[in-house]
Write a protein that holds these residues in place. Structure first.
Motif, PDB file in Angstrom:
ATOM      1  N   MET B   1      53.462  -5.509  79.725  1.00 49.58           N
ATOM      2  CA  MET B   1      54.372  -4.472  79.937  1.00 49.58           C
ATOM      3  C   MET B   1      55.355  -4.719  81.199  1.00 49.58           C
ATOM      4  SD  MET B   1      52.782  -0.803  78.765  1.00 49.58           S
ATOM      5  CE  MET B   1      54.337   0.051  79.241  1.00 49.58           C
ATOM      6  N   SER B   2      56.685  -4.265  81.391  1.00 49.53           N
ATOM      7  CA  SER B   2      57.219  -4.651  82.467  1.00 49.53           C
ATOM      8  C   SER B   2      56.746  -3.833  83.830  1.00 49.53           C
ATOM      9  CB  SER B   2      58.720  -4.562  82.175  1.00 49.53           C
ATOM     10  OG  SER B   2      58.963  -3.201  81.751  1.00 49.53           O
ATOM     11  N   ILE B   3      56.300  -2.876  83.377  1.00 46.17           N
ATOM     12  CA  ILE B   3      55.683  -2.070  84.499  1.00 46.17           C
ATOM     13  C   ILE B   3      54.616  -2.535  85.405  1.00 46.17           C
ATOM     14  CG2 ILE B   3      54.495   0.255  85.161  1.00 46.17           C
ATOM     15  CD1 ILE B   3      55.851   1.569  82.777  1.00 46.17           C
ATOM     16  N   ILE B   4      53.846  -3.170  84.690  1.00 48.46           N
ATOM     17  CA  ILE B   4      52.690  -3.865  85.584  1.00 48.46           C
ATOM     18  C   ILE B   4      53.037  -5.093  86.070  1.00 48.46           C
ATOM     19  CG2 ILE B   4      50.260  -4.669  85.423  1.00 48.46           C
ATOM     20  CD1 ILE B   4      50.290  -3.624  82.598  1.00 48.46           C
ATOM     21  N   ALA B   5      54.250  -5.648  85.594  1.00 48.32           N
ATOM     22  CA  ALA B   5      54.831  -7.162  86.048  1.00 48.32           C
ATOM     23  C   ALA B   5      55.511  -6.899  87.496  1.00 48.32           C
ATOM     24  CB  ALA B   5      55.806  -7.821  85.235  1.00 48.32           C
ATOM     25  N   ASN B   6      55.603  -6.000  88.092  1.00 51.72           N
ATOM     26  CA  ASN B   6      56.131  -5.683  89.356  1.00 51.72           C
ATOM     27  C   ASN B   6      55.173  -5.164  90.195  1.00 51.72           C
ATOM     28  OD1 ASN B   6      58.555  -5.759  90.707  1.00 51.72           O
ATOM     29  ND2 ASN B   6      59.588  -4.472  89.662  1.00 51.72           N
ATOM     30  N   PRO B   7      54.368  -6.441  90.989  1.00 47.63           N
ATOM     31  CA  PRO B   7      53.473  -5.830  91.883  1.00 47.63           C
ATOM     32  C   PRO B   7      53.936  -5.344  93.276  1.00 47.63           C
ATOM     33  CG  PRO B   7      53.620  -8.421  91.561  1.00 47.63           C
ATOM     34  CD  PRO B   7      54.596  -7.858  90.813  1.00 47.63           C
ATOM     35  N   GLY B   8      53.355  -5.368  94.152  1.00 48.10           N
ATOM     36  CA  GLY B   8      53.713  -4.885  95.539  1.00 48.10           C
ATOM     37  C   GLY B   8      52.750  -3.663  95.761  1.00 48.10           C
ATOM     38  N   ASN B   9      52.476  -3.406  97.037  1.00 49.62           N
ATOM     39  CA  ASN B   9      51.538  -2.511  97.348  1.00 49.62           C
ATOM     40  C   ASN B   9      51.792  -1.302  96.911  1.00 49.62           C
ATOM     41  OD1 ASN B   9      49.479  -4.126  98.179  1.00 49.62           O
ATOM     42  ND2 ASN B   9      50.313  -4.325 100.361  1.00 49.62           N
ATOM     43  N   ARG B  10      53.123  -0.875  97.241  1.00 55.70           N
ATOM     44  CA  ARG B  10      53.649   0.575  96.995  1.00 55.70           C
ATOM     45  C   ARG B  10      53.511   0.903  95.442  1.00 55.70           C
ATOM     46  NH1 ARG B  10      59.245   2.606  98.465  1.00 55.70           N
ATOM     47  NH2 ARG B  10      59.703   0.550  98.317  1.00 55.70           N
ATOM     48  N   ASP B  11      53.963  -0.106  94.579  1.00 53.18           N
ATOM     49  CA  ASP B  11      53.937   0.101  93.372  1.00 53.18           C
ATOM     50  C   ASP B  11      52.484   0.225  92.781  1.00 53.18           C
ATOM     51  OD1 ASP B  11      56.495  -0.493  93.620  1.00 53.18           O
ATOM     52  OD2 ASP B  11      56.669  -2.497  92.637  1.00 53.18           O
ATOM     53  N   ARG B  12      51.528  -0.621  93.372  1.00 49.78           N
ATOM     54  CA  ARG B  12      50.072  -0.251  92.939  1.00 49.78           C
ATOM     55  C   ARG B  12      49.681   0.831  93.258  1.00 49.78           C
ATOM     56  NH1 ARG B  12      47.411  -5.155  95.114  1.00 49.78           N
ATOM     57  NH2 ARG B  12      49.275  -6.388  94.635  1.00 49.78           N
ATOM     58  N   LEU B  13      50.147   1.539  94.629  1.00 52.04           N
ATOM     59  CA  LEU B  13      49.470   2.810  94.951  1.00 52.04           C
ATOM     60  C   LEU B  13      49.969   3.967  93.753  1.00 52.04           C
ATOM     61  CD1 LEU B  13      48.156   4.483  97.418  1.00 52.04           C
ATOM     62  CD2 LEU B  13      50.500   4.830  98.345  1.00 52.04           C
ATOM     63  N   TRP B  14      51.376   3.726  93.548  1.00 44.93           N
ATOM     64  CA  TRP B  14      51.908   4.722  92.720  1.00 44.93           C
ATOM     65  C   TRP B  14      51.073   4.632  91.425  1.00 44.93           C
ATOM     66  CZ3 TRP B  14      54.105   8.740  91.112  1.00 44.93           C
ATOM     67  CH2 TRP B  14      54.738   9.097  89.902  1.00 44.93           C
ATOM     68  N   ARG B  15      50.898   3.489  90.888  1.00 43.36           N
ATOM     69  CA  ARG B  15      50.321   3.329  89.600  1.00 43.36           C
ATOM     70  C   ARG B  15      48.737   4.013  89.673  1.00 43.36           C
ATOM     71  NH1 ARG B  15      48.892   0.386  84.772  1.00 43.36           N
ATOM     72  NH2 ARG B  15      46.714  -0.528  85.061  1.00 43.36           N
ATOM     73  N   SER B  16      48.030   3.552  90.828  1.00 39.40           N
ATOM     74  CA  SER B  16      46.874   3.861  90.797  1.00 39.40           C
ATOM     75  C   SER B  16      46.636   5.526  91.081  1.00 39.40           C
ATOM     76  CB  SER B  16      45.873   3.388  91.820  1.00 39.40           C
ATOM     77  OG  SER B  16      46.724   2.987  92.967  1.00 39.40           O
ATOM     78  N   SER B  17      47.862   6.082  91.715  1.00 39.67           N
ATOM     79  CA  SER B  17      47.552   7.721  91.809  1.00 39.67           C
ATOM     80  C   SER B  17      48.115   8.201  90.728  1.00 39.67           C
ATOM     81  CB  SER B  17      48.724   8.175  93.039  1.00 39.67           C
ATOM     82  OG  SER B  17      49.678   7.321  93.390  1.00 39.67           O
ATOM     83  N   VAL B  18      48.849   7.770  89.882  1.00 36.19           N
ATOM     84  CA  VAL B  18      49.335   8.383  88.618  1.00 36.19           C
ATOM     85  C   VAL B  18      48.058   8.405  87.711  1.00 36.19           C
ATOM     86  CG1 VAL B  18      50.461   8.083  86.408  1.00 36.19           C
ATOM     87  CG2 VAL B  18      51.669   7.711  88.451  1.00 36.19           C
ATOM     88  N   ILE B  19      47.000   7.412  87.880  1.00 29.73           N
ATOM     89  CA  ILE B  19      45.944   7.555  86.841  1.00 29.73           C
ATOM     90  C   ILE B  19      44.930   8.291  87.568  1.00 29.73           C
ATOM     91  CG2 ILE B  19      44.147   5.954  85.872  1.00 29.73           C
ATOM     92  CD1 ILE B  19      46.161   3.715  85.669  1.00 29.73           C
ATOM     93  N   ALA B  20      44.604   7.858  88.893  1.00 32.69           N
ATOM     94  CA  ALA B  20      43.540   8.654  89.583  1.00 32.69           C
ATOM     95  C   ALA B  20      43.465  10.079  89.848  1.00 32.69           C
ATOM     96  CB  ALA B  20      43.369   7.827  91.016  1.00 32.69           C
ATOM     97  N   LEU B  21      44.482  10.494  90.045  1.00 30.25           N
ATOM     98  CA  LEU B  21      44.569  12.207  90.378  1.00 30.25           C
ATOM     99  C   LEU B  21      44.205  12.766  88.924  1.00 30.25           C
ATOM    100  CD1 LEU B  21      47.728  12.744  92.281  1.00 30.25           C
ATOM    101  CD2 LEU B  21      45.543  13.375  92.900  1.00 30.25           C
ATOM    102  N   PRO B  22      44.773  12.587  87.873  1.00 31.24           N
ATOM    103  CA  PRO B  22      44.263  13.585  86.888  1.00 31.24           C
ATOM    104  C   PRO B  22      42.712  13.102  86.207  1.00 31.24           C
ATOM    105  CG  PRO B  22      46.034  12.115  85.935  1.00 31.24           C
ATOM    106  CD  PRO B  22      46.045  11.953  87.491  1.00 31.24           C
ATOM    107  N   TYR B  23      42.575  11.780  86.489  1.00 34.44           N
ATOM    108  CA  TYR B  23      41.157  11.285  86.237  1.00 34.44           C
ATOM    109  C   TYR B  23      40.199  12.002  87.139  1.00 34.44           C
ATOM    110  CZ  TYR B  23      38.647   7.522  83.767  1.00 34.44           C
ATOM    111  OH  TYR B  23      37.744   6.777  83.047  1.00 34.44           O
ATOM    112  N   LEU B  24      40.600  11.821  88.570  1.00 35.54           N
ATOM    113  CA  LEU B  24      39.505  12.607  89.137  1.00 35.54           C
ATOM    114  C   LEU B  24      39.324  14.201  89.045  1.00 35.54           C
ATOM    115  CD1 LEU B  24      40.068  10.845  92.714  1.00 35.54           C
ATOM    116  CD2 LEU B  24      38.043  10.514  91.161  1.00 35.54           C
ATOM    117  N   TRP B  25      40.355  14.718  88.868  1.00 33.63           N
ATOM    118  CA  TRP B  25      40.450  16.227  88.491  1.00 33.63           C
ATOM    119  C   TRP B  25      39.418  16.580  87.056  1.00 33.63           C
ATOM    120  CZ3 TRP B  25      42.852  20.470  91.110  1.00 33.63           C
ATOM    121  CH2 TRP B  25      42.679  21.603  90.354  1.00 33.63           C
ATOM    122  N   LEU B  26      39.798  15.675  86.041  1.00 34.64           N
ATOM    123  CA  LEU B  26      38.986  16.317  84.832  1.00 34.64           C
ATOM    124  C   LEU B  26      37.660  15.506  84.990  1.00 34.64           C
ATOM    125  CD1 LEU B  26      42.005  15.023  82.195  1.00 34.64           C
ATOM    126  CD2 LEU B  26      40.655  17.468  82.555  1.00 34.64           C
TER     127      LEU B  26
END
Lengths: 269, 301
Positions: B1-26
């Motif tokens: 997917m093109s979303i992952i194909a764009n590395p860079g720290n800020r992008d990675r931070l965004w991606r991990s917070s989208v997953i981590a926030l609801p994950y940790l809460w649940l």
């Protein structure tokens, strides 16, 4: 439909009668001057006056509204993130567990959710001192948790049915993931987020069981007060309250439904 | 997917917070609590604050000692009250699901066959009760079912019965309450599948001389199966643990397990036993919940 439409339509009529007659009867009796259900004692609005003077109910309603607004907002933020994680983030470790945690709260019996959250709050309090007391704060967390699953499902189904070419084009042109989500995806899913918020708000306002478990002394939500009253039987003030609630909600749903229909029709030309 | 194909720290931070926030809460507020329920189900009740024994204690030689006990589960096995309660809940949930299906299927079918704009209006009428208070709608049946309620008066009026019959605070009232509450959950998934059904297929089958019953059995029913399963699970699972309906409409003997759990917790203050009751209920529900989750995911794949 060629065969037996009579049967189908009489079932439909019966079903709607079943769904709506109790509501209409309750609304009618909210204007009954007699405390007894059998007797029609004439038209009155005194139960509405009694309702508006009942401080216990008013206080509980205010508390419930406060909890509902806060938890619906939190649930919309977290649920939207969860929807994005499920639908725009590809594979990640623990995805199966994650999707399970989103689907399960939708059907989990309330007694289990309520009991387990209360036991969590008590254990956390022993370990860390937080939450120092139970009340609006703990109920808000509990409601956020099960409502975010509903928001996630609504947002997720919108994301799944959406045309992704715009997002892909933006990405191919070098858009950063955050900006693409913020500028392109988000505006497209705002309607889904709004219905998710409303759903979360309604669920919170309506919840009795989870609130009973997770609330503390002195913080009774509206459903908790209603439950303690109707356990003893028919209560005219509750009829009046129910009529108000149902009238407001129906009006809202009908207006929203009408607007969606109109938009659909103009979209189809 | 093109979303992952764009590395860079800020992008990675965004991606991990989208997953981590609801994950940790649940994880913290949905998953972890089950572990705690299970832990407490292994404790002994105490008259203390909180009212259960710790899982770990200090043995005489100073080492940590596991104090877990299976007494609560053994007690649940021995005491008939709990068995009866579980079985009765399963029975009530199953029959209510079937009743919802019997009423919901023709309703969904009729709605799916209604031309627009009536179809949307009918759908709105199915969804509307869902948005109004569940508690207040269950309460409405107290007015309907009482000794002097509308149903008794109606039956007396047309002469079917000579004296009021007991409806409120019986199992009949619980069935009515569950079907009433969960009917929209049955109709909506059914409607979604029936709407997609190809009418031409029906007409072709009928034109070729297919008997209506056979057309229904061989074409309609198999194609509506996903909706039937989804709707049935949406009714069965929450109905099994239902508390409000048996508490308001059921009799003292209508001990559904949700109510037993509630009473064990709030009346008897036996938290470990209530936790054991919850653990077993969850165990019964694991299969249907996993099936439901499967169905939820399928459309995306």
């Amino acid at each position: 439909m060629k065969r037996s439409p009579t049967f189908l339509y009489s079932m439909l009529a019966f079903g709607f009668a079943f769904l709506y007659i109790p509501i209409f009867v309750m609304m009618l009796y909210s204007f009954n001057d007699s405390r007894l259900v059998t007797v029609w004692g004439g038209f009155t609005t005194r139960w509405y006056t009694a309702l508006l003077e009942n401080e216990q109910i008013l206080e509980a309603a205010l508390l419930s509204l406060e909890i509902a607004v806060t938890s619906a907002t939190l649930a919309t933020v977290l649920g939207t993130l969860a929807g994005l994680a499920m639908n725009r983030m590809g594979q990640f470790r623990g995805r199966t567990v994650f999707s399970g945690m989103i689907a399960a709260p939708l059907v989990m019996p309330e007694v289990i959710t309520g009991l387990s959250l209360l036991l969590l709050f008590i254990s956390l309090q022993e370990l860390t001192g937080w939450p120092a007391s139970r009340g609006a704060n703990t109920v808000t967390i509990a409601h956020t948790t099960f409502a975010m699953a509903y928001v996630a499902v609504v947002v997720q189904s919108r994301l799944a049915s959406m045309d992704q070419s715009l997002e892909e084009a933006a990405m191919d042109l070098g858009g950063r993931p955050f900006n693409v989500t913020w500028d392109i995806t988000l505006p497209l899913i705002i309607p889904a987020m709004a219905s998710g918020w409303l759903l979360a708000f309604t669920l919170s306002l309506d919840d009795l069981v989870i609130a009973s478990f997770t609330s503390g002394a002195g913080a009774s939500t509206l459903p908790m007060v209603i439950f303690s009253k109707v356990k003893l039987g028919v209560t005219p003030e509750v009829n009046a309250l129910a009529t108000l609630v149902i009238a407001i909600v129906s009006l809202g749903v009908l207006i929203a439904g009408w607007n969606i229909l109109k938009k659909q029709r103009s979209a189809h030309g | 997917m093109s979303i992952i194909a764009n590395p860079g720290n800020r992008d990675r931070l965004w991606r991990s917070s989208v997953i981590a926030l609801p994950y940790l809460w649940l994880g913290l507020f949905f998953l972890a609590p089950f572990a705690i329920v299970f832990k407490i189900s292994l404790a002994e009740p105490l008259i203390a604050q909180p009212p259960f024994s710790p899982l770990w204690g200090i043995a005489e030689d100073g080492t940590r000692k596991l104090l877990a006990t299976l007494d609560n589960y053994l007690f649940l096995l021995e005491d008939k009250l709990y068995w009866v309660s579980y079985l009765k809940s399963i029975k009530i949930a199953l029959i209510s699901t079937l009743l919802c299906l019997l009423l919901g299927f023709p309703m969904a079918y009729a709605i799916a066959r209604t031309p627009q704009p009536w179809r949307n209006l009918l759908l709105l009428l199915v969804i509307l009760p869902f948005w109004t208070s569940f508690l207040l709608r269950v309460y409405a049946w107290i007015i309907m079912l009482g000794k002097e309620g509308l149903i008794n008066n109606g039956l007396l009026g047309i002469g079917i019965i000579n004296e009021p019959i007991s409806l409120l605070y019986t199992d009949v009232a619980v069935y009515i309450g569950i079907v009433y509450t969960y009917l929209p959950f049955m109709i909506l998934p059914l409607y979604t599948t029936l709407e997609k059904l190809d009418l031409d297929l029906h007409d072709a089958a009928a034109d070729l001389g297919g008997k209506p019953l056979h057309v229904f059995r061989d074409i309609t029913l198999p194609m509506a199966m996903p909706g039937i399963i989804a709707g049935s699970l949406l009714v069965f699972i929450p109905a099994l643990g239902e508390f409000v309906i048996p508490a308001l409409l059921g009799g003292l003997d209508s001990l559904m397990i949700g109510r037993t759990l509630y009473d064990e917790f709030f009346m008897n203050r036996d938290w470990p036993l209530a936790s054991a009751v919850a653990t077993i209920l969850l165990f019964i529900l694991i299969l249907p919940i996993m099936l439901f989750q499967r169905l939820q995911q399928e459309p995306q794949q």
